[in-house]
Motif scaffolding. Structure first.
Motif, PDB file in Angstrom:
ATOM      1  N   ASN A  87      25.587 -33.773  16.208  1.00 18.67           N
ATOM      2  CA  ASN A  87      24.434 -33.511  15.331  1.00 18.67           C
ATOM      3  C   ASN A  87      23.477 -32.565  16.063  1.00 18.67           C
ATOM      4  OD1 ASN A  87      22.406 -33.497  13.518  1.00 18.67           O
ATOM      5  ND2 ASN A  87      21.943 -35.701  13.641  1.00 18.67           N
ATOM      6  N   SER A  88      23.425 -31.315  15.639  1.00 17.22           N
ATOM      7  CA  SER A  88      22.709 -30.278  16.394  1.00 17.22           C
ATOM      8  C   SER A  88      21.778 -29.487  15.480  1.00 17.22           C
ATOM      9  CB  SER A  88      23.773 -29.355  16.997  1.00 17.22           C
ATOM     10  OG  SER A  88      23.193 -28.337  17.757  1.00 17.22           O
ATOM     11  N   ASP A  89      21.097 -28.507  16.090  1.00 13.03           N
ATOM     12  CA  ASP A  89      20.189 -27.673  15.298  1.00 13.03           C
ATOM     13  C   ASP A  89      20.760 -26.245  15.211  1.00 13.03           C
ATOM     14  OD1 ASP A  89      16.766 -26.560  15.527  1.00 13.03           O
ATOM     15  OD2 ASP A  89      18.022 -27.090  13.817  1.00 13.03           O
ATOM     16  N   VAL A  90      21.054 -25.702  16.393  1.00 11.33           N
ATOM     17  CA  VAL A  90      21.674 -24.368  16.461  1.00 11.33           C
ATOM     18  C   VAL A  90      23.055 -24.523  17.094  1.00 11.33           C
ATOM     19  CG1 VAL A  90      21.501 -22.039  17.439  1.00 11.33           C
ATOM     20  CG2 VAL A  90      19.422 -23.256  16.737  1.00 11.33           C
ATOM     21  N   LEU A  91      24.084 -23.985  16.475  1.00 12.66           N
ATOM     22  CA  LEU A  91      25.450 -24.096  16.998  1.00 12.66           C
ATOM     23  C   LEU A  91      25.532 -23.492  18.394  1.00 12.66           C
ATOM     24  CD1 LEU A  91      27.582 -23.234  13.820  1.00 12.66           C
ATOM     25  CD2 LEU A  91      26.972 -25.489  14.731  1.00 12.66           C
ATOM     26  N   GLY A  92      26.337 -24.151  19.233  1.00 14.69           N
ATOM     27  CA  GLY A  92      26.488 -23.667  20.608  1.00 14.69           C
ATOM     28  C   GLY A  92      25.600 -24.427  21.576  1.00 14.69           C
ATOM     29  N   THR A  93      24.691 -25.249  21.030  1.00 14.84           N
ATOM     30  CA  THR A  93      23.790 -26.007  21.895  1.00 14.84           C
ATOM     31  C   THR A  93      24.534 -27.135  22.608  1.00 14.84           C
ATOM     32  OG1 THR A  93      22.118 -25.646  20.183  1.00 14.84           O
ATOM     33  CG2 THR A  93      21.568 -27.229  21.928  1.00 14.84           C
ATOM     34  N   THR A  94      25.407 -27.826  21.856  1.00 12.74           N
ATOM     35  CA  THR A  94      26.124 -28.959  22.487  1.00 12.74           C
ATOM     36  C   THR A  94      27.594 -28.610  22.721  1.00 12.74           C
ATOM     37  OG1 THR A  94      26.549 -29.849  20.281  1.00 12.74           O
ATOM     38  CG2 THR A  94      24.622 -30.694  21.445  1.00 12.74           C
ATOM     39  N   TYR A  95      28.208 -27.916  21.774  1.00 13.81           N
ATOM     40  CA  TYR A  95      29.623 -27.547  21.949  1.00 13.81           C
ATOM     41  C   TYR A  95      29.650 -26.184  22.657  1.00 13.81           C
ATOM     42  CZ  TYR A  95      34.580 -26.728  21.048  1.00 13.81           C
ATOM     43  OH  TYR A  95      35.933 -26.489  21.201  1.00 13.81           O
ATOM     44  N   LYS A  96      29.923 -26.196  23.962  1.00 15.36           N
ATOM     45  CA  LYS A  96      29.727 -24.975  24.756  1.00 15.36           C
ATOM     46  C   LYS A  96      31.018 -24.205  25.016  1.00 15.36           C
ATOM     47  CE  LYS A  96      25.335 -26.116  26.788  1.00 15.36           C
ATOM     48  NZ  LYS A  96      24.606 -25.290  25.793  1.00 15.36           N
ATOM     49  N   GLN A  97      32.147 -24.745  24.518  1.00 13.83           N
ATOM     50  CA  GLN A  97      33.430 -24.081  24.796  1.00 13.83           C
ATOM     51  C   GLN A  97      33.588 -22.768  24.028  1.00 13.83           C
ATOM     52  OE1 GLN A  97      32.693 -27.262  24.642  1.00 13.83           O
ATOM     53  NE2 GLN A  97      34.474 -28.579  24.894  1.00 13.83           N
ATOM     54  N   GLY A  98      32.716 -22.538  23.062  1.00 20.88           N
ATOM     55  CA  GLY A  98      32.816 -21.268  22.334  1.00 20.88           C
ATOM     56  C   GLY A  98      33.434 -21.444  20.956  1.00 20.88           C
ATOM     57  N   VAL A  99      33.370 -20.397  20.155  1.00 18.62           N
ATOM     58  CA  VAL A  99      33.917 -20.435  18.796  1.00 18.62           C
ATOM     59  C   VAL A  99      35.444 -20.354  18.894  1.00 18.62           C
ATOM     60  CG1 VAL A  99      34.036 -19.241  16.566  1.00 18.62           C
ATOM     61  CG2 VAL A  99      31.879 -19.296  17.851  1.00 18.62           C
ATOM     62  N   PRO A 100      36.154 -21.381  18.383  1.00 18.36           N
ATOM     63  CA  PRO A 100      37.619 -21.317  18.411  1.00 18.36           C
ATOM     64  C   PRO A 100      38.147 -20.306  17.389  1.00 18.36           C
ATOM     65  CG  PRO A 100      36.825 -23.586  18.160  1.00 18.36           C
ATOM     66  CD  PRO A 100      35.680 -22.667  17.837  1.00 18.36           C
ATOM     67  N   ILE A 101      39.000 -19.380  17.850  1.00 20.20           N
ATOM     68  CA  ILE A 101      39.530 -18.343  16.958  1.00 20.20           C
ATOM     69  C   ILE A 101      41.049 -18.416  17.004  1.00 20.20           C
ATOM     70  CG2 ILE A 101      39.544 -15.877  16.420  1.00 20.20           C
ATOM     71  CD1 ILE A 101      37.064 -15.623  18.297  1.00 20.20           C
ATOM     72  N   GLU A 102      41.687 -18.692  15.879  1.00 23.67           N
ATOM     73  CA  GLU A 102      43.160 -18.713  15.860  1.00 23.67           C
ATOM     74  C   GLU A 102      43.627 -17.270  15.699  1.00 23.67           C
ATOM     75  OE1 GLU A 102      45.043 -21.851  13.787  1.00 23.67           O
ATOM     76  OE2 GLU A 102      46.983 -20.824  13.633  1.00 23.67           O
ATOM     77  N   VAL A 103      44.524 -16.835  16.586  1.00 20.35           N
ATOM     78  CA  VAL A 103      44.933 -15.426  16.603  1.00 20.35           C
ATOM     79  C   VAL A 103      46.450 -15.296  16.635  1.00 20.35           C
ATOM     80  CG1 VAL A 103      42.822 -14.803  17.869  1.00 20.35           C
ATOM     81  CG2 VAL A 103      44.948 -15.172  19.135  1.00 20.35           C
ATOM     82  N   ALA A 104      46.930 -14.177  16.097  1.00 25.24           N
ATOM     83  CA  ALA A 104      48.365 -13.872  16.173  1.00 25.24           C
ATOM     84  C   ALA A 104      48.695 -13.544  17.629  1.00 25.24           C
ATOM     85  CB  ALA A 104      48.684 -12.678  15.275  1.00 25.24           C
ATOM     86  N   PRO A 105      49.705 -14.205  18.216  1.00 29.53           N
ATOM     87  CA  PRO A 105      50.035 -13.977  19.622  1.00 29.53           C
ATOM     88  C   PRO A 105      50.192 -12.492  19.989  1.00 29.53           C
ATOM     89  CG  PRO A 105      51.277 -15.825  18.811  1.00 29.53           C
ATOM     90  CD  PRO A 105      50.548 -15.252  17.633  1.00 29.53           C
ATOM     91  N   PHE A 106      50.779 -11.723  19.082  1.00 24.86           N
ATOM     92  CA  PHE A 106      51.010 -10.299  19.353  1.00 24.86           C
ATOM     93  C   PHE A 106      49.695  -9.565  19.641  1.00 24.86           C
ATOM     94  CE2 PHE A 106      53.265  -6.352  19.126  1.00 24.86           C
ATOM     95  CZ  PHE A 106      52.388  -5.433  18.538  1.00 24.86           C
ATOM     96  N   ALA A 107      48.608 -10.054  19.049  1.00 20.68           N
ATOM     97  CA  ALA A 107      47.325  -9.322  19.099  1.00 20.68           C
ATOM     98  C   ALA A 107      46.351  -9.885  20.120  1.00 20.68           C
ATOM     99  CB  ALA A 107      46.671  -9.374  17.720  1.00 20.68           C
ATOM    100  N   TYR A 108      46.725 -10.948  20.843  1.00 26.56           N
ATOM    101  CA  TYR A 108      45.699 -11.690  21.580  1.00 26.56           C
ATOM    102  C   TYR A 108      45.004 -10.857  22.650  1.00 26.56           C
ATOM    103  CZ  TYR A 108      47.336 -12.737  26.317  1.00 26.56           C
ATOM    104  OH  TYR A 108      47.667 -12.632  27.640  1.00 26.56           O
ATOM    105  N   ALA A 109      45.748 -10.036  23.414  1.00 25.63           N
ATOM    106  CA  ALA A 109      45.118  -9.292  24.515  1.00 25.63           C
ATOM    107  C   ALA A 109      44.102  -8.281  23.972  1.00 25.63           C
ATOM    108  CB  ALA A 109      46.193  -8.585  25.340  1.00 25.63           C
TER     109      ALA A 109
END
Ligand code: DER
Length: 236
Positions: free
Chosen positions: A127-149
């Motif tokens: 329960n937070s006010d601004v995202l990123g305040t408590t969950y600090k691991q970052g925004v999870p982004i699902e990506v195509a393996p071919f494009a990750y780098a």
């Protein structure tokens, strides 16, 4: 533990408020809070549940439904869902969520969008006010393996210098692979950017190779948080 009790409290309250007799097609999210959602639904009785179908948001969610002896459905067959209940990694003042701590956010977002009502259940840490305040691991982004780098470079340029590929911890060498066969990049952004999650979502989603972004904006009708003192906070 206090945290498990608060997860159960949030889940039971949300089920009692939002899953009634007329709800027949139900989406089940992923993570460690939704087992309490299933637990409470099972308590509504076999007769009622026998008329329902339950759609999973990934392997873990499917196992939960199967082990609870509930009827498993496929979103191909039930494209319109009455209610989906899911967890979250953090929820801001506007009900925007960071999701994807469990790397299930593509199917979670499909079932969230397909639902008439989408409800979030979580313990008080989310329960937070601004995202990123408590969950600090970052925004999870699902990506195509071919494009990750290439994507890592572009996410760095977008403003996340510490973005990194999510590596499996123990039991498997190399990166986490999602139920869809993709990789996950975790991308922390500064508070300034996290204050407008919808703007950030749009920028990330436009990057070539991105499959889905763990920012769920303007999707939840309500969020239920169990508190350490045994009370429940409801945001809507
Ligand atoms: O990955 C997800 O989006 C899940 O919903 C997860 O993040 C929720 O986490 P929980 O284990 O705290 O319920």
């Amino acid at each position: 533990s206090v945290i498990e009790k608060s997860k159960r409290l949030a889940a039971w309250t949300a089920v009692d408020h939002h899953i009634h007799e007329e709800h027949k097609v139900i989406g089940i999210g992923s993570g460690s809070t939704v087992p309490y959602v299933v637990e409470r639904i099972v308590q509504q009785g076999e007769k009622l549940n026998h008329e329902r179908v339950f759609l999973p948001t990934g392997f873990q969610s499917k196992e939960l439904i199967v082990k609870a002896n509930l009827r498993l459905g496929d979103v191909d067959q039930y494209p319109s869902i009455d209610v989906t209940i899911d967890g979250a990694d953090e929820v801001d003042h506007d009900l925007n969520c960071i999701k994807g701590g469990g790397a299930c956010h593509l199917r979670e977002k499909v079932l969230a969008e397909a639902a008439e009502t989408w409800i979030v259940v979580a313990d008080y840490r989310k329960n937070s006010d601004v995202l990123g305040t408590t969950y600090k691991q970052g925004v999870p982004i699902e990506v195509a393996p071919f494009a990750y780098a290439k994507l890592l470079q572009n996410v760095h340029l977008l403003g996340s210098e510490n973005a990194c590929l999510r590596m499996a911890k123990g039991g498997k060498a190399g990166p986490v692979v999602t139920d869809n066969g993709n990789f996950v990049i975790d991308a922390p952004f500064d508070e300034e950017m996290m204050r407008d999650p919808h703007e950030l979502l749009t920028k990330i989603k436009m990057l070539t190779g991105v499959v889905e972004v763990g920012l769920f904006c303007h999707m939840a009708q309500a969020a239920y948080f169990g508190n350490a003192d045994g009370s429940v906070t409801i945001k809507w």
